[in-house]
Design a protein around this motif. Sequence first.
Motif, PDB file in Angstrom:
ATOM      1  N   SER A   1      33.253  66.810  76.873  1.00 18.05           N
ATOM      2  CA  SER A   1      32.512  67.660  75.949  1.00 18.05           C
ATOM      3  C   SER A   1      33.456  68.513  75.109  1.00 18.05           C
ATOM      4  CB  SER A   1      31.552  68.573  76.717  1.00 18.05           C
ATOM      5  OG  SER A   1      32.275  69.597  77.390  1.00 18.05           O
ATOM      6  N   ILE A   2      32.934  68.986  73.976  1.00 16.13           N
ATOM      7  CA  ILE A   2      33.711  69.843  73.092  1.00 16.13           C
ATOM      8  C   ILE A   2      34.161  71.100  73.821  1.00 16.13           C
ATOM      9  CG2 ILE A   2      33.526  71.318  71.039  1.00 16.13           C
ATOM     10  CD1 ILE A   2      31.724  69.160  69.800  1.00 16.13           C
ATOM     11  N   GLY A   3      33.260  71.703  74.592  1.00 18.56           N
ATOM     12  CA  GLY A   3      33.607  72.917  75.325  1.00 18.56           C
ATOM     13  C   GLY A   3      34.728  72.700  76.319  1.00 18.56           C
TER      14      GLY A   3
ATOM     15  N   GLU B   1      26.330  69.695  72.292  1.00 18.75           N
ATOM     16  CA  GLU B   1      27.729  70.047  72.584  1.00 18.75           C
ATOM     17  C   GLU B   1      28.227  71.140  71.644  1.00 18.75           C
ATOM     18  OE1 GLU B   1      30.841  67.150  73.119  1.00 18.75           O
ATOM     19  OE2 GLU B   1      29.354  65.610  73.545  1.00 18.75           O
ATOM     20  N   ILE B   2      27.930  70.984  70.364  1.00 21.41           N
ATOM     21  CA  ILE B   2      28.383  71.956  69.373  1.00 21.41           C
ATOM     22  C   ILE B   2      27.775  73.323  69.658  1.00 21.41           C
ATOM     23  CG2 ILE B   2      28.302  72.579  66.926  1.00 21.41           C
ATOM     24  CD1 ILE B   2      28.340  69.574  66.285  1.00 21.41           C
ATOM     25  N   ALA B   3      26.468  73.347  69.925  1.00 24.47           N
ATOM     26  CA  ALA B   3      25.788  74.615  70.203  1.00 24.47           C
ATOM     27  C   ALA B   3      26.362  75.277  71.454  1.00 24.47           C
ATOM     28  CB  ALA B   3      24.288  74.372  70.368  1.00 24.47           C
ATOM     29  N   GLY B   4      26.618  74.468  72.491  1.00 21.00           N
ATOM     30  CA  GLY B   4      27.189  75.023  73.719  1.00 21.00           C
ATOM     31  C   GLY B   4      28.573  75.608  73.502  1.00 21.00           C
TER      32      GLY B   4
ATOM     33  N   ARG C   1      29.669  79.528  73.967  1.00 24.66           N
ATOM     34  CA  ARG C   1      30.684  79.866  74.971  1.00 24.66           C
ATOM     35  C   ARG C   1      31.934  80.469  74.353  1.00 24.66           C
ATOM     36  NH1 ARG C   1      33.455  75.415  79.030  1.00 24.66           N
ATOM     37  NH2 ARG C   1      34.944  76.832  80.040  1.00 24.66           N
ATOM     38  N   PHE C   2      32.304  80.002  73.152  1.00 21.84           N
ATOM     39  CA  PHE C   2      33.561  80.443  72.540  1.00 21.84           C
ATOM     40  C   PHE C   2      33.326  81.168  71.217  1.00 21.84           C
ATOM     41  CE2 PHE C   2      34.651  76.726  75.146  1.00 21.84           C
ATOM     42  CZ  PHE C   2      35.701  77.239  75.907  1.00 21.84           C
ATOM     43  N   SER C   3      32.263  81.968  71.157  1.00 24.45           N
ATOM     44  CA  SER C   3      31.898  82.622  69.902  1.00 24.45           C
ATOM     45  C   SER C   3      32.996  83.545  69.376  1.00 24.45           C
ATOM     46  CB  SER C   3      30.601  83.415  70.077  1.00 24.45           C
ATOM     47  OG  SER C   3      30.747  84.393  71.101  1.00 24.45           O
ATOM     48  N   ASP C   4      33.786  84.128  70.265  1.00 23.81           N
ATOM     49  CA  ASP C   4      34.861  85.028  69.838  1.00 23.81           C
ATOM     50  C   ASP C   4      36.183  84.304  69.614  1.00 23.81           C
ATOM     51  OD1 ASP C   4      33.145  87.181  69.996  1.00 23.81           O
ATOM     52  OD2 ASP C   4      33.638  87.598  72.093  1.00 23.81           O
TER      53      ASP C   4
END
Length: 490
Positions: free
Chosen positions: A158-160, A187-190, A194-197
């Motif tokens: 996954s991207i995350g 995947e993109i939304a997750g 998770r990594f918004s910052d």
Amino acid sequence: MKDNKNNVQGGRTSPGPDDMSAILKKCGIAFSSAQIRQLWKYHQLLREFNPELNLTRIHSFDNMVLKLYVDSLLPLKLMEFPSPLMDLGTGPGMPGIPIKIAAPHLEVILAESRQKRVSFLKRAVDQLGLGEVRIIGRSITPEFEQPLSGVITRAVESIGETLERIGGALDQGGLAIFMKGPGCDEEIAGALERFSDEYRLVKDIAYRIPGTDNQRRLVVFERLGQPSRVRKDEAMKRYAARTIESEHNEVFVELKKLLTSRGIRKQGRALVSGRKQSAEILKECPELCLGWISPGDANPPPEATPSHTVWYQLSPGLFKALDVFGTASPLLLVKVREIPLWSPSEGFPEGCSLLVPFQDPENVGTVLRSAAAFGAVQAILLSESAHPYHPKALRASGGAALKMSLLQGPSIEELPQDLEVLPLSGEGEDISGVRFPRAFGLLPGIEGPGLPQKWRTRAVSIPILREVESLNAATAVAIALYVWSRSLGR
């Protein structure tokens, strides 16, 4: 076989470099004769070693050109690539080797952990005469800290997971480039949540491999924050760091005691686990933060961590002993707010006060979360209750234990009967018909024994099917709070 002519075998003409060049041109990819020779040589190597190494499951010539080489090259038509660029999980060298042939100015790093494929990559790079190509024959983990301007991958994880994996290497402003199928929205939304910052989405381009029905997405994230290697250096300057490697270390012994309610009460400290909950506390209650606990020197304290915080660097085994939920994320050591005493003589303020006798910390956390969700004015922890800052209680509460008004009360046996209490039991009047007092305490029973006998005669209940023995205590409280909240027109 000659590189610039088709080969004749048994009266049939087998594909050659000219056929490869023609397919590339139809896809809008123009290679020089020298580049065609390199890609043809790479194709021959794949065919030669595939039976032994299982490098690809695609065997027909046209499909190999389209689904391997063209697929690897199309992203170059959609964006400019940074350098150095790592091909993460490159396998037999894709997309990295075709990209290097097409863009020889790029410094390319091929990362592959399977050693037989590493040997193939070394042979291919040598025979193709590719300069400025490095091969890394190991798994890439957050501890990998070689500076990178970009990472590209067509791997299936996954991207995350990939963003986590490259956390120590990708520079600020660097690009994480994902070659995905069409169904990657989740995947993109997750990853964004998770990594918004840490990352922002800068490209999401849908395209198709010409001559096929294969739909593709090029998804690109830009790194906003510093890689962990930079943050680690800065953190070592800003925070007092303590390395702990022995289970007999005095600090570790005290930290381990915080996995129990008794240890929390005695020390006035608690452990918080989970990336989201720790971030919320750092933002909203920085004065409570005493320590940042990580496995080794990985995952340094974020910038929001106050400078008085101690950075505890534990050996992997010791960290695992404290990470009881297996999150692998650093733990936050916090100061426990003093919980004022409550006396029954004070009565209750207007609204619902939740009386908590639960001995299971998960139940304590769950009912505190429900109390916050439905608008209870306070929670009174009876002496039987597990500590609301127990790791399991904090996790179950979703942070509500740190935000609710909490009081410390007497034993459930010591509550006077003239108190405006609404007892909750498996027996009693159906709660749906109850007229709730303006100010009252909601009292569930202890797990197992339930309510003391003196409260059962005035208890209310949640009706359930006869064949089901009982509801979970925390679930019953949540339903009761919901019914009360609805009675107020909320």
